[in-house]
Design a protein around this motif. Sequence first.
Motif, PDB file in Angstrom:
ATOM      1  N   GLN A   1      75.785  63.761 -23.622  1.00 59.08           N
ATOM      2  CA  GLN A   1      74.919  63.466 -24.762  1.00 59.08           C
ATOM      3  C   GLN A   1      75.763  63.286 -26.018  1.00 59.08           C
ATOM      4  OE1 GLN A   1      72.568  67.138 -24.908  1.00 59.08           O
ATOM      5  NE2 GLN A   1      73.783  67.833 -26.657  1.00 59.08           N
ATOM      6  N   GLN A   2      75.290  62.413 -26.903  1.00 57.69           N
ATOM      7  CA  GLN A   2      75.891  62.271 -28.220  1.00 57.69           C
ATOM      8  C   GLN A   2      74.810  61.813 -29.187  1.00 57.69           C
ATOM      9  OE1 GLN A   2      78.967  59.234 -27.579  1.00 57.69           O
ATOM     10  NE2 GLN A   2      77.712  57.798 -28.767  1.00 57.69           N
ATOM     11  N   GLN A   3      75.041  62.068 -30.490  1.00 52.81           N
ATOM     12  CA  GLN A   3      74.003  61.806 -31.482  1.00 52.81           C
ATOM     13  C   GLN A   3      74.626  61.647 -32.857  1.00 52.81           C
ATOM     14  OE1 GLN A   3      71.166  65.065 -32.359  1.00 52.81           O
ATOM     15  NE2 GLN A   3      69.563  63.628 -31.756  1.00 52.81           N
ATOM     16  N   ALA A   4      73.959  60.864 -33.697  1.00 55.40           N
ATOM     17  CA  ALA A   4      74.388  60.684 -35.079  1.00 55.40           C
ATOM     18  C   ALA A   4      73.138  60.491 -35.931  1.00 55.40           C
ATOM     19  CB  ALA A   4      75.321  59.484 -35.226  1.00 55.40           C
TER      20      ALA A   4
ATOM     21  N   GLN B   1      71.922  60.135 -40.479  1.00 55.09           N
ATOM     22  CA  GLN B   1      72.229  60.312 -41.883  1.00 55.09           C
ATOM     23  C   GLN B   1      71.003  59.992 -42.722  1.00 55.09           C
ATOM     24  OE1 GLN B   1      75.498  57.590 -42.463  1.00 55.09           O
ATOM     25  NE2 GLN B   1      74.162  55.806 -42.702  1.00 55.09           N
ATOM     26  N   ASP B   2      71.011  60.526 -43.965  1.00 52.79           N
ATOM     27  CA  ASP B   2      69.909  60.245 -44.876  1.00 52.79           C
ATOM     28  C   ASP B   2      70.225  58.994 -45.687  1.00 52.79           C
ATOM     29  OD1 ASP B   2      71.657  60.980 -46.936  1.00 52.79           O
ATOM     30  OD2 ASP B   2      70.900  63.020 -47.021  1.00 52.79           O
ATOM     31  N   SER B   3      69.342  58.666 -46.642  1.00 52.30           N
ATOM     32  CA  SER B   3      69.486  57.426 -47.402  1.00 52.30           C
ATOM     33  C   SER B   3      70.720  57.414 -48.285  1.00 52.30           C
ATOM     34  CB  SER B   3      68.233  57.201 -48.262  1.00 52.30           C
ATOM     35  OG  SER B   3      67.983  58.330 -49.098  1.00 52.30           O
ATOM     36  N   SER B   4      71.272  58.600 -48.585  1.00 49.02           N
ATOM     37  CA  SER B   4      72.481  58.663 -49.403  1.00 49.02           C
ATOM     38  C   SER B   4      73.748  58.669 -48.565  1.00 49.02           C
ATOM     39  CB  SER B   4      72.439  59.912 -50.296  1.00 49.02           C
ATOM     40  OG  SER B   4      72.445  61.091 -49.504  1.00 49.02           O
ATOM     41  N   GLY B   5      73.605  58.557 -47.253  1.00 44.77           N
ATOM     42  CA  GLY B   5      74.776  58.527 -46.382  1.00 44.77           C
ATOM     43  C   GLY B   5      75.248  59.892 -45.926  1.00 44.77           C
ATOM     44  N   GLN B   6      74.513  60.974 -46.275  1.00 39.69           N
ATOM     45  CA  GLN B   6      74.896  62.315 -45.860  1.00 39.69           C
ATOM     46  C   GLN B   6      74.416  62.589 -44.438  1.00 39.69           C
ATOM     47  OE1 GLN B   6      76.805  64.483 -47.796  1.00 39.69           O
ATOM     48  NE2 GLN B   6      76.990  62.624 -49.044  1.00 39.69           N
ATOM     49  N   ARG B   7      75.265  63.250 -43.653  1.00 40.76           N
ATOM     50  CA  ARG B   7      74.923  63.574 -42.272  1.00 40.76           C
ATOM     51  C   ARG B   7      73.766  64.568 -42.244  1.00 40.76           C
ATOM     52  NH1 ARG B   7      77.258  63.529 -37.115  1.00 40.76           N
ATOM     53  NH2 ARG B   7      76.730  65.326 -35.810  1.00 40.76           N
ATOM     54  N   LEU B   8      72.812  64.351 -41.351  1.00 39.58           N
ATOM     55  CA  LEU B   8      71.689  65.262 -41.196  1.00 39.58           C
ATOM     56  C   LEU B   8      72.153  66.557 -40.545  1.00 39.58           C
ATOM     57  CD1 LEU B   8      68.897  62.852 -39.887  1.00 39.58           C
ATOM     58  CD2 LEU B   8      69.235  63.666 -42.229  1.00 39.58           C
ATOM     59  N   ALA B   9      71.529  67.651 -40.954  1.00 37.21           N
ATOM     60  CA  ALA B   9      71.837  68.943 -40.346  1.00 37.21           C
ATOM     61  C   ALA B   9      71.089  69.099 -39.032  1.00 37.21           C
ATOM     62  CB  ALA B   9      71.452  70.069 -41.296  1.00 37.21           C
ATOM     63  N   GLY B  10      71.652  69.861 -38.112  1.00 33.44           N
ATOM     64  CA  GLY B  10      70.988  70.176 -36.857  1.00 33.44           C
ATOM     65  C   GLY B  10      71.202  69.175 -35.741  1.00 33.44           C
ATOM     66  N   LEU B  11      72.040  68.169 -35.960  1.00 40.22           N
ATOM     67  CA  LEU B  11      72.274  67.183 -34.904  1.00 40.22           C
ATOM     68  C   LEU B  11      73.072  67.793 -33.748  1.00 40.22           C
ATOM     69  CD1 LEU B  11      73.181  64.012 -37.000  1.00 40.22           C
ATOM     70  CD2 LEU B  11      70.952  64.723 -36.140  1.00 40.22           C
ATOM     71  N   HIS B  12      72.892  67.212 -32.563  1.00 34.04           N
ATOM     72  CA  HIS B  12      73.612  67.700 -31.398  1.00 34.04           C
ATOM     73  C   HIS B  12      75.078  67.269 -31.441  1.00 34.04           C
ATOM     74  CE1 HIS B  12      69.816  68.080 -28.668  1.00 34.04           C
ATOM     75  NE2 HIS B  12      69.792  68.851 -29.724  1.00 34.04           N
ATOM     76  N   PRO B  13      75.982  68.170 -31.158  1.00 34.27           N
ATOM     77  CA  PRO B  13      77.373  67.754 -30.955  1.00 34.27           C
ATOM     78  C   PRO B  13      77.503  67.066 -29.601  1.00 34.27           C
ATOM     79  CG  PRO B  13      77.139  70.089 -30.492  1.00 34.27           C
ATOM     80  CD  PRO B  13      75.802  69.627 -30.999  1.00 34.27           C
ATOM     81  N   ARG B  14      78.576  66.319 -29.420  1.00 31.87           N
ATOM     82  CA  ARG B  14      78.810  65.679 -28.127  1.00 31.87           C
ATOM     83  C   ARG B  14      79.081  66.749 -27.071  1.00 31.87           C
ATOM     84  NH1 ARG B  14      83.446  61.883 -27.944  1.00 31.87           N
ATOM     85  NH2 ARG B  14      84.401  63.253 -29.489  1.00 31.87           N
ATOM     86  N   LYS B  15      78.441  66.578 -25.917  1.00 31.04           N
ATOM     87  CA  LYS B  15      78.553  67.593 -24.867  1.00 31.04           C
ATOM     88  C   LYS B  15      78.596  66.918 -23.502  1.00 31.04           C
ATOM     89  CE  LYS B  15      74.944  70.095 -23.715  1.00 31.04           C
ATOM     90  NZ  LYS B  15      73.879  71.131 -23.689  1.00 31.04           N
ATOM     91  N   LEU B  16      79.492  67.391 -22.641  1.00 35.15           N
ATOM     92  CA  LEU B  16      79.631  66.917 -21.271  1.00 35.15           C
ATOM     93  C   LEU B  16      79.491  68.117 -20.341  1.00 35.15           C
ATOM     94  CD1 LEU B  16      80.405  64.573 -19.301  1.00 35.15           C
ATOM     95  CD2 LEU B  16      82.795  65.293 -19.608  1.00 35.15           C
ATOM     96  N   THR B  17      78.598  68.033 -19.365  1.00 39.13           N
ATOM     97  CA  THR B  17      78.387  69.154 -18.450  1.00 39.13           C
ATOM     98  C   THR B  17      78.490  68.696 -17.001  1.00 39.13           C
ATOM     99  OG1 THR B  17      75.972  68.874 -18.272  1.00 39.13           O
ATOM    100  CG2 THR B  17      76.797  70.194 -20.103  1.00 39.13           C
ATOM    101  N   TRP B  18      78.924  69.621 -16.164  1.00 35.56           N
ATOM    102  CA  TRP B  18      78.962  69.386 -14.729  1.00 35.56           C
ATOM    103  C   TRP B  18      78.592  70.688 -14.031  1.00 35.56           C
ATOM    104  CZ3 TRP B  18      82.710  71.582 -11.206  1.00 35.56           C
ATOM    105  CH2 TRP B  18      82.494  71.188  -9.861  1.00 35.56           C
ATOM    106  N   SER B  19      77.660  70.601 -13.105  1.00 34.87           N
ATOM    107  CA  SER B  19      77.296  71.763 -12.301  1.00 34.87           C
ATOM    108  C   SER B  19      77.237  71.358 -10.843  1.00 34.87           C
ATOM    109  CB  SER B  19      75.951  72.344 -12.743  1.00 34.87           C
ATOM    110  OG  SER B  19      74.902  71.421 -12.518  1.00 34.87           O
ATOM    111  N   MET B  20      77.566  72.289  -9.966  1.00 38.18           N
ATOM    112  CA  MET B  20      77.553  72.062  -8.527  1.00 38.18           C
ATOM    113  C   MET B  20      76.770  73.181  -7.859  1.00 38.18           C
ATOM    114  SD  MET B  20      80.730  71.732  -5.820  1.00 38.18           S
ATOM    115  CE  MET B  20      81.294  73.398  -6.189  1.00 38.18           C
ATOM    116  N   LEU B  21      75.810  72.815  -7.049  1.00 43.60           N
ATOM    117  CA  LEU B  21      75.013  73.782  -6.296  1.00 43.60           C
ATOM    118  C   LEU B  21      75.356  73.671  -4.819  1.00 43.60           C
ATOM    119  CD1 LEU B  21      72.653  75.810  -5.896  1.00 43.60           C
ATOM    120  CD2 LEU B  21      71.117  73.826  -5.823  1.00 43.60           C
TER     121      LEU B  21
END
Length: 626
Positions: free
Chosen positions: A517-520, A522-542
């Motif tokens: 997952q990745q996300q970006a 910003q508001d109308s002034s170009g400031q990054r919005l708070a609470g956005l997801h950081p980039r994340k890579l997951t792997w699970s094996m069952l």
Amino acid sequence: MKTMCSLFLCTLSWLSNANEREFEIMEILVPKQPLAITGAGQAVSDLDDQLNYSLNRTIADQLSTLVGVNLTGQGGQFQSYSIRGFSRGRIRTEIDGIPIITDRRAGNSVSFIAPELFSLGHVVKGPSSALYGAQALGGVVSLSTEASDKTQLSVSGQSAGNGIGIVVNHQAHDFTSAFAYQHGNNDQAVNGETLHTRFERVSGLLRYKSSRDGITTTASWLPSYGKDIGKSSRKFPTKQVSSYPKELHSLAQIQMNAGQRWTAKLFHHYQNWDSKTLRLERYDGLTQYQSHTLGGQWLQQVMIDDLQTHWGVDWLSRKGVKITSDYRLFNSDMSANNERVSNEMLGKEDNLGLYAKSDWRWRDTQFDVGLRYDWMKQHNQQAHSAVDSQLNASFAVSHSLSDQLTVGLDIGSGFRYPTLTERFFYGKTPRGLIKGKQGLKPESSLGSQLTMTWFPIEQIRLHSAVYNYQLDNYIQRYAANDEQLSYQNLDTADLHGFETELKWYQNDITEHTLSYQQQAGQDSSGQRLAGLHPRKLTWSMLLTFEDWALVNAYRHYFSANSVGHDEQTRNSFTIWDLSLEYQLNDKQTVSLSANNITNKEHYASLDEDAPFQPERSYKLSTSWQF
């Protein structure tokens, strides 16, 4: 019990062709849930107890293992979660169809219920206001306590905070009962810091269900009481100590349904909790909160030729919302002066929603259209009031290009009314002095998502989604001065992202899940919005072999160098978790899990007050079925 085929429509079609393990499907007390799983509603993730490798402190830990869902806020028992960067009042959380509205500024935590009492859970990602109303701007977290026909005793202990848990579930004919006890002390971070995570809580469930003349009636009560609950923060203990001396919740409902023809529901959620905050060299304060949430739903199905239509009425009323803030100020030498500050907010709100939803199929294409009108009124004890109405619509189309490839498109508008606290509250909180702003405008959005589901071979399923939200009047907290926080509307904001998940059933015993997952934004002034997801890579094996089940999971978080307001940067890190379960006999299972095996120092969210997460921990549990 009738099956919820519509809930798992996409999943079951490929599970049945790949010799998969079987999912237990049951009827649950969420009338709207099957309606959300249509069109491009493939952007839905379901909790799977066989893939549970989280700390399992609260349900938030399990939800955060899903792609598109992240932990947010600070930590401990009140760690909250977000869907695609939407948190707090922008996502709807419900338990058995009852909306959970707690007025906590960090978000609507459902930590007051032991996670073992939830049997099913799913997350709808995407604009859902046309079906669910104001709280579903960014999606819905729907949890169910409906259990299978069995009696079970579970006991667990873990090194994290020397925690213990006892859960008893009993099912006999039409009667269900459950009891859960949880206790934990303060945990410890990798660097030796003490984390304020202590708590003690009991929660339970009583449910009675009967069927007569084609009508099923269900009555349920879900109580919870907690005490001495620590509020985890990086300010603890040198700058600030916050805790919840008590927390009481009571959820009750009665529901009647006549198969798929109609459903009627009445519900009530009472909550009463206190929070205590000692901010060194500044003040010592106590906030007391109580409220009643009342509501009802009517859902009717109408068939016109091949056009399946549902229409409904939602009524939600919050009465007796009372927040009392009382605190005394300190002199610079930490001695108490004679100044005391007390504030009280009394508020209530009423919301009435009318909606309709239709879906139909033409050849290989599925269409879905929804429309909803909401009316809302809020006011406080000073006779300040706000009245507003909103009309929202959604459109979804899903087309099968071949037996292996399906694409879908969702377009929907959404909205969120400011909360009572955002508009009317004034007082001290663990965050500082908060002053609401009465003139806040409702948030609105236009969201779209393009999804793809591909089965290149029988054992592989790839699901991807690209999404975008255009937001107006986005509400953001800001520092009015060094001592006071308040809220403001941003003119516009843009949020977009991408997520993908690959399921590979390698053979009869091995299953892999890979997600990114990745996300970006910003508001109308170009400031990054708070609470956005950081980039994340997951792997699970069952791995499942005879009486054994092993889950091996890695989560890699990329560095976050660009952050929003009230957030902190974070270096990249990888977390390794492991879970092993063994079936001793047909009555008893034993499981052992290890979390943060490499003892990695990390934060769960980018919140500037987020503390470190617990050090390496182990959990041993066993359960008996009778």
